[in-house]
Design an enzyme around this catalytic site. Structure first.
Site, PDB file in Angstrom:
ATOM      1  N   HIS A  80       0.804  -1.258  -0.469  1.00  0.00           N
ATOM      2  CA  HIS A  80      -0.180  -0.191   0.393  1.00  0.00           C
ATOM      3  C   HIS A  80       0.848   1.273   0.326  1.00  0.00           C
ATOM      4  O   HIS A  80       0.461   1.900  -0.232  1.00  0.00           O
ATOM      5  CB  HIS A  80      -1.103   0.328   1.204  1.00  0.00           C
ATOM      6  CG  HIS A  80      -0.302   0.391   2.445  1.00  0.00           C
ATOM      7  ND1 HIS A  80      -0.201  -0.688   3.530  1.00  0.00           N
ATOM      8  CD2 HIS A  80       0.012   1.512   3.155  1.00  0.00           C
ATOM      9  CE1 HIS A  80       0.382  -0.185   4.683  1.00  0.00           C
ATOM     10  NE2 HIS A  80       0.743   1.744   4.470  1.00  0.00           N
ATOM     11  N   ASP A 127       0.252  -7.166   1.467  1.00  0.00           N
ATOM     12  CA  ASP A 127       0.498  -6.400   1.996  1.00  0.00           C
ATOM     13  C   ASP A 127       1.849  -5.775   1.975  1.00  0.00           C
ATOM     14  O   ASP A 127       2.060  -6.317   2.370  1.00  0.00           O
ATOM     15  CB  ASP A 127      -0.220  -5.676   2.815  1.00  0.00           C
ATOM     16  CG  ASP A 127       0.237  -3.807   2.829  1.00  0.00           C
ATOM     17  OD1 ASP A 127       0.775  -3.584   1.840  1.00  0.00           O
ATOM     18  OD2 ASP A 127      -0.095  -3.354   3.853  1.00  0.00           O
ATOM     19  N   SER A 217       4.645   2.874   8.352  1.00  0.00           N
ATOM     20  CA  SER A 217       4.192   1.342   7.271  1.00  0.00           C
ATOM     21  C   SER A 217       5.041   1.473   6.199  1.00  0.00           C
ATOM     22  O   SER A 217       6.148   1.848   5.991  1.00  0.00           O
ATOM     23  CB  SER A 217       3.395   1.948   6.129  1.00  0.00           C
ATOM     24  OG  SER A 217       1.921   1.596   6.173  1.00  0.00           O
TER      25      SER A 217
END
Length: 267
Positions: A80, A127, A217
């Site tokens: 992402h 992911d 992230s």
């Protein structure tokens, strides 16, 4: 309530996350943002040699996502973080601990991005992405982390075990920190403490309010074992409050895919 754990403006997948902590999302969206390593400590220089900053090419003193160096010219991050962007959109900084220094560490361009073909949204897993660097990392404060074999993964990813997640962002006090920070948390392969999770993920249950959060992230959830730094997980998403229950992509379950793209073999 889910939110991605990235920092600057992300416009793909109908989500916009901003560095100031304000979110502009479509109606009916429940994505929110608060960027920080929560109740962590400042990392000692040289202590996280596998940690890299994945930055936009035009903002080398601000972070976009974290990443893990897994070979001299390969970086692993969250899908992402890079979905919807070209390789030329990013730079990677290795061996850097203070982002306010534009000269610290080594900065490299990205030549190719490889997103797992099954990725569509963090809520469905997969992911994970790999970045091929344009040159080898040679900085003395940088060194690859190891991809866990099935044996190591099953040994370390168990309830009662701990791992350390690191990244850049705001602190729990709401002030920004350019210094790399880290926090050690309990982990479990059982997703129920995190409200149920996709397959092949790791849950970081609530523990003293310690957590990763936005700005982290793509960064590593790591554990030192048998004299190696194993990258067990990739920061993916978690609750808005960032006080536990963070979800991490379980790297060991993607060892075959990682090897097929990069040639990096699990250890």
């Amino acid at each position: 309530m889910k939110k991605l754990r990235a920092l600057l403006a992300l416009t793909f997948a109908s989500v916009a996350l901003t560095a100031c902590g304000t979110v502009q999302t479509p109606e009916n969206s429940n994505t929110e943002v608060s960027e920080q390593i929560v109740y962590g400590t400042i990392s000692a220089v040289g202590s996280r040699p596998y940690m890299v900053a994945v930055q936009r090419s035009n903002a080398l003193t601000r972070n976009w996502c974290g990443g893990s160096l897994i070979a001299s010219n390969w970086v692993m991050t969250a899908a992402h973080c890079v979905e919807g962007y070209t390789a030329s959109s990013f730079k990677v900084r290795a061996g850097v601990y203070n982002l306010s220094s534009s000269t610290e560490g080594q900065t490299l361009s990205v030549s190719n991005i490889y997103i797992h073909p099954s990725y569509s949204d963090v809520g469905y897993g997969y992911d994970i992405a790999l970045l091929k660097l344009s040159a080898n990392v040679t900085h003395p404060n940088a060194a690859p982390g190891a991809i866990p074999s099935s044996t190591v993964d099953s040994t370390l990813v168990q309830s009662g075990q701990t791992a350390t997640v690191s990244g850049w962002g705001l602190t729990e006090f709401g002030s920004s920190s350019n210094q790399l920070r880290e926090v050690t948390i309990p982990i479990t392969p059982d997703g129920s403490p995190c409200g149920g999770t996709p397959a092949n993920t790791i849950c970081g249950p609530y523990y003293q309010g310690k957590d990763s959060c936005n700005g982290d992230s793509g960064g590593p959830l790591a554990r030192r074992y048998n004299s190696k730094n194993y990258i067990l997980g990739i920061v993916s998403y978690g609750p808005t409050e960032c006080r536990g229950q963070g979800v991490y992509t379980r790297v060991g379950k993607y060892a075959s895919w990682i090897r097929s793209i990069s040639g990096v073999v699990a250890q």
